[in-house]
Design a protein around this motif. Structure first.
Motif, PDB file in Angstrom:
ATOM      1  N   ALA A  96    -114.296  48.706  24.051  1.00  0.00           N
ATOM      2  CA  ALA A  96    -114.046  47.274  24.277  1.00  0.00           C
ATOM      3  C   ALA A  96    -112.636  46.879  23.832  1.00  0.00           C
ATOM      4  CB  ALA A  96    -115.104  46.434  23.572  1.00  0.00           C
ATOM      5  N   ASN A  97    -111.651  47.647  24.268  1.00  0.00           N
ATOM      6  CA  ASN A  97    -110.227  47.383  24.004  1.00  0.00           C
ATOM      7  C   ASN A  97    -109.823  47.469  22.538  1.00  0.00           C
ATOM      8  OD1 ASN A  97    -109.360  47.101  26.679  1.00  0.00           O
ATOM      9  ND2 ASN A  97    -110.210  45.031  26.738  1.00  0.00           N
ATOM     10  N   ARG A  98    -110.589  48.177  21.718  1.00  0.00           N
ATOM     11  CA  ARG A  98    -110.149  48.434  20.339  1.00  0.00           C
ATOM     12  C   ARG A  98    -110.518  49.863  19.968  1.00  0.00           C
ATOM     13  NH1 ARG A  98    -114.672  46.757  16.377  1.00  0.00           N
ATOM     14  NH2 ARG A  98    -113.124  47.234  14.831  1.00  0.00           N
ATOM     15  N   TRP A  99    -109.730  50.431  19.060  1.00  0.00           N
ATOM     16  CA  TRP A  99    -109.945  51.800  18.619  1.00  0.00           C
ATOM     17  C   TRP A  99    -110.924  51.835  17.467  1.00  0.00           C
ATOM     18  CZ3 TRP A  99    -108.368  55.798  21.362  1.00  0.00           C
ATOM     19  CH2 TRP A  99    -107.317  55.632  22.261  1.00  0.00           C
ATOM     20  N   VAL A 143     -98.010  63.821  10.370  1.00  0.00           N
ATOM     21  CA  VAL A 143     -99.041  63.201  11.200  1.00  0.00           C
ATOM     22  C   VAL A 143     -98.721  63.446  12.670  1.00  0.00           C
ATOM     23  CG1 VAL A 143    -100.110  61.011  11.879  1.00  0.00           C
ATOM     24  CG2 VAL A 143     -99.591  61.470   9.460  1.00  0.00           C
ATOM     25  N   LEU A 144     -99.726  63.855  13.409  1.00  0.00           N
ATOM     26  CA  LEU A 144     -99.599  64.105  14.844  1.00  0.00           C
ATOM     27  C   LEU A 144    -100.698  63.339  15.565  1.00  0.00           C
ATOM     28  CD1 LEU A 144     -98.483  65.673  17.314  1.00  0.00           C
ATOM     29  CD2 LEU A 144    -100.075  67.511  16.710  1.00  0.00           C
ATOM     30  N   VAL A 145    -100.305  62.458  16.488  1.00  0.00           N
ATOM     31  CA  VAL A 145    -101.246  61.696  17.300  1.00  0.00           C
ATOM     32  C   VAL A 145    -101.254  62.296  18.691  1.00  0.00           C
ATOM     33  CG1 VAL A 145    -101.766  59.435  18.313  1.00  0.00           C
ATOM     34  CG2 VAL A 145    -100.828  59.577  15.981  1.00  0.00           C
ATOM     35  N   ASP A 175    -100.597  52.565  22.530  1.00  0.00           N
ATOM     36  CA  ASP A 175    -101.690  53.246  21.844  1.00  0.00           C
ATOM     37  C   ASP A 175    -101.219  54.143  20.703  1.00  0.00           C
ATOM     38  OD1 ASP A 175    -103.771  52.083  23.225  1.00  0.00           O
ATOM     39  OD2 ASP A 175    -103.965  53.730  24.662  1.00  0.00           O
ATOM     40  N   GLU A 176    -100.169  54.899  20.927  1.00  0.00           N
ATOM     41  CA  GLU A 176     -99.706  55.814  19.881  1.00  0.00           C
ATOM     42  C   GLU A 176     -99.277  55.040  18.640  1.00  0.00           C
ATOM     43  OE1 GLU A 176     -96.624  59.483  19.090  1.00  0.00           O
ATOM     44  OE2 GLU A 176     -97.132  58.975  21.163  1.00  0.00           O
ATOM     45  N   ALA A 177     -98.566  53.936  18.829  1.00  0.00           N
ATOM     46  CA  ALA A 177     -98.151  53.109  17.693  1.00  0.00           C
ATOM     47  C   ALA A 177     -99.366  52.500  16.999  1.00  0.00           C
ATOM     48  CB  ALA A 177     -97.193  52.013  18.153  1.00  0.00           C
ATOM     49  N   SER A 178    -100.352  52.038  17.764  1.00  0.00           N
ATOM     50  CA  SER A 178    -101.566  51.467  17.181  1.00  0.00           C
ATOM     51  C   SER A 178    -102.313  52.506  16.360  1.00  0.00           C
ATOM     52  CB  SER A 178    -102.490  50.933  18.278  1.00  0.00           C
ATOM     53  OG  SER A 178    -101.902  49.837  18.934  1.00  0.00           O
ATOM     54  N   LEU A 179    -102.425  53.711  16.887  1.00  0.00           N
ATOM     55  CA  LEU A 179    -103.141  54.768  16.177  1.00  0.00           C
ATOM     56  C   LEU A 179    -102.379  55.236  14.941  1.00  0.00           C
ATOM     57  CD1 LEU A 179    -104.483  56.391  19.361  1.00  0.00           C
ATOM     58  CD2 LEU A 179    -105.926  55.686  17.440  1.00  0.00           C
ATOM     59  N   SER A 180    -101.069  55.254  15.004  1.00  0.00           N
ATOM     60  CA  SER A 180    -100.280  55.591  13.814  1.00  0.00           C
ATOM     61  C   SER A 180    -100.512  54.550  12.722  1.00  0.00           C
ATOM     62  CB  SER A 180     -98.797  55.663  14.160  1.00  0.00           C
ATOM     63  OG  SER A 180     -98.547  56.770  14.993  1.00  0.00           O
ATOM     64  N   ARG A 181    -100.558  53.277  13.106  1.00  0.00           N
ATOM     65  CA  ARG A 181    -100.834  52.206  12.148  1.00  0.00           C
ATOM     66  C   ARG A 181    -102.250  52.344  11.587  1.00  0.00           C
ATOM     67  NH1 ARG A 181    -103.703  48.051  12.946  1.00  0.00           N
ATOM     68  NH2 ARG A 181    -103.499  48.088  15.213  1.00  0.00           N
ATOM     69  N   LEU A 182    -103.239  52.582  12.461  1.00  0.00           N
ATOM     70  CA  LEU A 182    -104.614  52.753  12.009  1.00  0.00           C
ATOM     71  C   LEU A 182    -104.749  53.954  11.069  1.00  0.00           C
ATOM     72  CD1 LEU A 182    -106.456  51.926  15.327  1.00  0.00           C
ATOM     73  CD2 LEU A 182    -106.694  50.674  13.155  1.00  0.00           C
ATOM     74  N   THR A 240    -109.481  58.434  24.322  1.00  0.00           N
ATOM     75  CA  THR A 240    -109.776  59.196  23.111  1.00  0.00           C
ATOM     76  C   THR A 240    -108.460  59.685  22.518  1.00  0.00           C
ATOM     77  OG1 THR A 240    -111.853  59.953  24.092  1.00  0.00           O
ATOM     78  CG2 THR A 240    -111.056  61.169  22.179  1.00  0.00           C
ATOM     79  N   ALA A 241    -108.403  59.755  21.199  1.00  0.00           N
ATOM     80  CA  ALA A 241    -107.211  60.269  20.530  1.00  0.00           C
ATOM     81  C   ALA A 241    -107.646  61.113  19.336  1.00  0.00           C
ATOM     82  CB  ALA A 241    -106.318  59.134  20.069  1.00  0.00           C
ATOM     83  N   ILE A 242    -106.830  62.107  19.035  1.00  0.00           N
ATOM     84  CA  ILE A 242    -107.048  62.954  17.868  1.00  0.00           C
ATOM     85  C   ILE A 242    -105.818  62.812  16.982  1.00  0.00           C
ATOM     86  CG2 ILE A 242    -107.449  65.296  17.034  1.00  0.00           C
ATOM     87  CD1 ILE A 242    -108.643  65.920  19.818  1.00  0.00           C
ATOM     88  N   VAL A 243    -106.061  62.538  15.707  1.00  0.00           N
ATOM     89  CA  VAL A 243    -104.976  62.397  14.739  1.00  0.00           C
ATOM     90  C   VAL A 243    -105.119  63.506  13.706  1.00  0.00           C
ATOM     91  CG1 VAL A 243    -103.892  60.903  13.024  1.00  0.00           C
ATOM     92  CG2 VAL A 243    -104.916  59.898  15.083  1.00  0.00           C
ATOM     93  N   HIS A 244    -104.058  64.287  13.542  1.00  0.00           N
ATOM     94  CA  HIS A 244    -104.019  65.370  12.555  1.00  0.00           C
ATOM     95  C   HIS A 244    -103.028  64.983  11.463  1.00  0.00           C
ATOM     96  CE1 HIS A 244    -105.936  68.153  15.439  1.00  0.00           C
ATOM     97  NE2 HIS A 244    -105.134  67.615  16.335  1.00  0.00           N
ATOM     98  N   GLY A 245    -103.290  65.401  10.251  1.00  0.00           N
ATOM     99  CA  GLY A 245    -102.351  65.162   9.166  1.00  0.00           C
ATOM    100  C   GLY A 245    -102.535  66.180   8.061  1.00  0.00           C
TER     101      GLY A 245
END
Length: 129
Positions: free
Chosen positions: A116-119, A79-81, A15-22, A87-92
């Motif tokens: 449904a398995n996607r962010w 960037v901080l995930v 998840d962290e890698a996916s959110l960093s990419r997103l 749920t995830a919070i991304v700060h930058g």
């Protein structure tokens, strides 16, 4: 700064890698006015607190996103995930150059939720100085 995973903060291993990419894709979409990317990745009930103090719903955000960016050299830093299960919070932090050549800086916080398995991004908050 990396958030340690605990039962409260646990997510799926990738998840962290996916959110960093997103996050990087979100920034690229801002720079390139890529409305199609936002249409795919924003939740139906998405809201954005904008740098000018206004609040935009999804349709309003998409309308603004379609306009070419008015700043140059837009760069993201620190960037901080942070994971909270589904749920995830991304700060930058951002830096950029205004059209008049003055430098600017800002911060953003995006909230993502797994549906449904996607962010999907459910909320954004932007500040600029």
């Amino acid at each position: 700064m990396k958030q340690e995973n605990s039962p409260t903060h646990a997510g799926k291993p990738d998840d962290e890698a996916s959110l960093s990419r997103l996050n990087q894709e979100f920034i690229t979409a801002v720079k390139t006015s890529d409305v199609a990317w936002f249409e795919t990745h924003l939740a139906p009930d998405f809201l954005s607190s904008n740098a000018d103090g206004s609040l935009s719903d999804r349709a309003g955000f998409l309308k603004r996103a379609a306009l070419p960016t008015q700043v140059g050299g837009f760069t993201v830093h620190d960037v901080l995930v942070r994971m909270f299960g589904t749920t995830a919070i991304v700060h930058g932090r951002t830096s950029f150059t205004h059209p008049d050549g003055q430098t600017g800086r800002g911060r953003y916080t995006d909230v993502w939720a797994r549906h449904a398995n996607r962010w999907l991004c459910v909320a954004a908050d932007v500040s600029r100085g």
